[in-house]
Design an enzyme around this catalytic site. Structure first.
Site, PDB file in Angstrom:
ATOM      1  CB  CYS A  35       6.275   1.517   5.800  1.00 24.14           C
ATOM      2  SG  CYS A  35       5.835   3.459   6.135  1.00 24.14           S
ATOM      3  CB  CYS A  38       2.938   2.435   7.251  1.00 23.92           C
ATOM      4  SG  CYS A  38       3.611   3.060   5.616  1.00 23.92           S
TER       5      CYS A  38
END
Length: 135
Positions: A35, A38
């Site tokens: 991600c 992230c």
């Protein structure tokens, strides 16, 4: 809203139960190695983890393979304790459908702040300081 209790094992195999951290401010971050947002946010979480060491418990929550997570943490030098949620039980419990999502839990076990998507270091620091009550 009270934070739902859960127990998961860390990457190192240690069982961690949220209710055992009562009396501490807890920050937990749902994230994954694949991600992008992230990955951009983890250095901020790691920096704040160091800054608030001894006052705030930081936990990552990840549903990937343990080897993937362990390798990623090692490669990046992150010491954030990461809990493995391979069956996505805690993801479901908290209604996580997109990541990153981050929760700041007060000492009383109440959710003080919930962020969906990335947020600035300043916003996160303010939320943590507010949960600490200006210690």
């Amino acid at each position: 809203l009270a934070a739902a209790d859960f127990q998961l094992k860390s990457v190192s195999g240690e069982a961690v139960r949220l209710s055992d951290l009562g009396g501490s401010v807890v920050v937990f971050d749902f994230w994954a190695t694949w991600c992008g947002p992230c990955r951009r946010e983890l250095p901020i979480v790691e920096k704040l983890r160091t800054e608030f060491a001894g006052k705030v418990q930081f936990l990552g929550i990840n549903d990937e393979d343990k080897g993937t997570v362990s390798g990623f943490l090692k490669k990046n030098g992150y010491e954030l304790p990461v809990l493995m949620d391979g069956r996505k039980d805690v993801h479901r419990q908290y209604g996580i459908r997109s990541i990153p999502q981050l929760f700041v839990i007060g000492r009383d076990g109440v959710i003080r702040q919930h962020y969906v998507g990335g947020r600035s270091e300043e916003a996160l620091r303010k939320a943590i300081e507010a949960a600490l009550g200006g210690e």
